[in-house]
Design a protein around this motif. Structure first.
Motif, PDB file in Angstrom:
ATOM      1  N   LEU A  49     -19.900 -41.116 -17.106  1.00 41.95           N
ATOM      2  CA  LEU A  49     -19.376 -39.856 -18.170  1.00 41.95           C
ATOM      3  C   LEU A  49     -18.639 -38.652 -17.731  1.00 41.95           C
ATOM      4  O   LEU A  49     -18.996 -37.991 -16.876  1.00 41.95           O
ATOM      5  CB  LEU A  49     -20.645 -39.565 -18.932  1.00 41.95           C
ATOM      6  N   GLU A  51     -16.440 -35.152 -18.858  1.00 44.64           N
ATOM      7  CA  GLU A  51     -15.955 -34.440 -19.862  1.00 44.64           C
ATOM      8  C   GLU A  51     -14.583 -34.780 -20.249  1.00 44.64           C
ATOM      9  O   GLU A  51     -13.605 -34.556 -19.431  1.00 44.64           O
ATOM     10  CB  GLU A  51     -16.219 -33.029 -19.436  1.00 44.64           C
ATOM     11  N   PHE A  55     -17.345 -37.492 -23.530  1.00 42.41           N
ATOM     12  CA  PHE A  55     -18.004 -36.246 -24.499  1.00 42.41           C
ATOM     13  C   PHE A  55     -17.003 -35.251 -24.551  1.00 42.41           C
ATOM     14  O   PHE A  55     -16.210 -34.796 -23.435  1.00 42.41           O
ATOM     15  CB  PHE A  55     -19.406 -35.955 -23.862  1.00 42.41           C
ATOM     16  N   ALA A  59     -20.558 -30.332 -25.120  1.00 41.42           N
ATOM     17  CA  ALA A  59     -21.364 -31.009 -25.617  1.00 41.42           C
ATOM     18  C   ALA A  59     -22.761 -30.601 -25.354  1.00 41.42           C
ATOM     19  O   ALA A  59     -23.117 -29.877 -24.141  1.00 41.42           O
ATOM     20  CB  ALA A  59     -21.123 -32.579 -25.280  1.00 41.42           C
ATOM     21  N   LEU A  64     -26.714 -34.919 -23.372  1.00 41.55           N
ATOM     22  CA  LEU A  64     -25.959 -35.634 -22.126  1.00 41.55           C
ATOM     23  C   LEU A  64     -26.901 -35.983 -21.426  1.00 41.55           C
ATOM     24  O   LEU A  64     -26.537 -37.225 -20.802  1.00 41.55           O
ATOM     25  CB  LEU A  64     -25.074 -34.581 -21.601  1.00 41.55           C
ATOM     26  N   LYS A  67     -28.046 -39.526 -22.898  1.00 43.35           N
ATOM     27  CA  LYS A  67     -27.087 -40.460 -22.964  1.00 43.35           C
ATOM     28  C   LYS A  67     -26.771 -41.158 -21.696  1.00 43.35           C
ATOM     29  O   LYS A  67     -26.429 -42.314 -21.478  1.00 43.35           O
ATOM     30  CB  LYS A  67     -25.693 -39.870 -23.613  1.00 43.35           C
ATOM     31  N   ALA A  68     -26.307 -40.000 -20.595  1.00 42.08           N
ATOM     32  CA  ALA A  68     -26.045 -40.630 -19.121  1.00 42.08           C
ATOM     33  C   ALA A  68     -27.300 -41.717 -18.935  1.00 42.08           C
ATOM     34  O   ALA A  68     -26.738 -42.528 -18.234  1.00 42.08           O
ATOM     35  CB  ALA A  68     -26.133 -39.608 -18.398  1.00 42.08           C
ATOM     36  N   PHE A 103     -30.099 -30.616 -19.261  1.00 42.62           N
ATOM     37  CA  PHE A 103     -29.778 -31.958 -19.259  1.00 42.62           C
ATOM     38  C   PHE A 103     -31.094 -32.946 -18.448  1.00 42.62           C
ATOM     39  O   PHE A 103     -31.304 -33.836 -18.891  1.00 42.62           O
ATOM     40  CB  PHE A 103     -28.793 -31.751 -17.899  1.00 42.62           C
ATOM     41  N   ASP A 189     -24.525 -39.388 -29.903  1.00 44.32           N
ATOM     42  CA  ASP A 189     -25.009 -38.727 -28.690  1.00 44.32           C
ATOM     43  C   ASP A 189     -26.359 -39.116 -27.983  1.00 44.32           C
ATOM     44  O   ASP A 189     -26.444 -38.686 -26.894  1.00 44.32           O
ATOM     45  CB  ASP A 189     -25.321 -37.050 -29.283  1.00 44.32           C
TER      46      ASP A 189
END
Length: 323
Positions: A49, A51, A55, A59, A64, A67-68, A103, A189
């Motif tokens: 992913l 930036e 995303f 974000a 993140l 989602k990662a 995160f 997200d």
């Protein structure tokens, strides 16, 4: 003084996720030592992913983290694999411990839910990007592959399609989602990998793919690998209320058919197993929609409720053709 790379690893990443007995040595050494269970195949996938590409700048860090990991677990689900281990390569423009902590919170919550352990990785300085490699186990002969679809097989999808694409449209200011914007944004997200349904259907489905680049693009991969075609029924595509309302206003079917980022599963099911598949969906309370059928030939066609052909939108996201 900001923390060093090794202090960050020890503080945030050395014990992230579940603790598994099949990890003799995890994060913190030159390599992890991992024990693949006897009689199992190792399924491996990696996603990045970036930036500004995957995303938006600024974000939410916790989302993140979720989602990662989720997009990689979705790949394992598409193979019918049981998640086990992940590695993480994190490139950061600067040390922001509040960002890293958030995160890791999102990452760890999902990892703990599926008993996934972070076993290694790397941290470095540069433009923000996140690479996760996921590892899982599958019995020989039980992997859900792209190259096994046959004419007459049924095409199912989980969940609803188009929510993430509509969220992106709203975030760019090209659509007013009103009071549905928060719901749609969460679908973008925080996608939910369909691990449970994939495990439950592993003995019934023959093939699968996760819908990351759009239904037409991803189903097209199955058709290409299996040397077959497909027909889908537009009216059978499962839609959430916000997406249905958007289509009522615009008629823009590119959102559910080609926008991607939903991370639902597209499943290939032999017709003799239809009743058992639908029973699994009811038991797990996961929407499973029959949207079409595999055909002899090539390419994907679409029909209306009367069976008449409909012109298809251009399908799918591609990193090197997208503007």
């Amino acid at each position: 003084m900001p923390a060093s790379e090794f202090q960050l690893i020890e503080r945030y990443f050395s014990r992230l996720g579940a603790e598994r007995a099949d990890v003799p040595l995890g994060a913190g050494d030159d390599c992890a030592l991992l024990q693949v269970p006897e009689g199992k195949l190792l399924a491996v996938s990696i996603d990045t992913l970036v930036e500004g590409t995957h995303f938006l700048p600024g974000a939410d860090a916790e989302s993140l983290g979720h989602k990662a990991l989720a997009v990689n677990l979705s790949d394992l689900a598409a193979m019918g694999a049981e998640p086990a281990w992940v590695t993480l390569a994190l490139t950061l423009p600067r040390v922001d411990e509040a960002w890293i902590e958030a995160f890791c919170r999102g990452f760890a919550a999902l990892a703990s839910r599926y008993q996934v352990q972070l076993v290694g990785g790397d941290t470095t300085r540069g433009p923000l990007s996140i690479s996760v490699q996921a590892h899982g186990f599958v019995e020989p002969g039980q992997a859900l592959r792209r190259d096994v679809a046959k004419p007459g097989d049924l095409i199912y999808v989980t969940g609803t399609l188009g929510d993430a694409g509509l969220a992106l449209l709203a975030a760019s200011g090209r659509y007013d989602a009103g009071d549905q914007r928060v719901v749609l944004q969460r679908r973008l997200d925080r996608p939910e990998p369909r691990i449970e349904v994939a495990q439950a259907l592993r003995d019934l489905a023959t093939g699968a793919i996760d819908i990351s680049d759009g239904l037409l693009s991803d189903l097209g991969h199955i058709c290409d690998k299996s040397d077959v075609g497909a027909t889908i029924r537009q009216a059978a595509i499962p839609l959430s209320e916000p997406v249905a309302a958007y289509l009522q206003t615009t008629g823009d079917w590119s959102i559910p058919l080609a926008a991607g980022d939903d991370y639902e599963l597209c499943l290939i099911i032999p017709v003799t197993r239809q009743a058992r598949v639908e029973a699994v969906g009811q038991r797990l309370e996961v929407p499973l929609s029959l949207i079409g059928r595999i055909e002899a030939g090539s390419g994907i066609s679409c029909t209306d409720e009367a069976g008449n052909p409909i012109a298809l939108v251009q399908g799918g996201y591609d990193h090197f053709s997208a503007p």
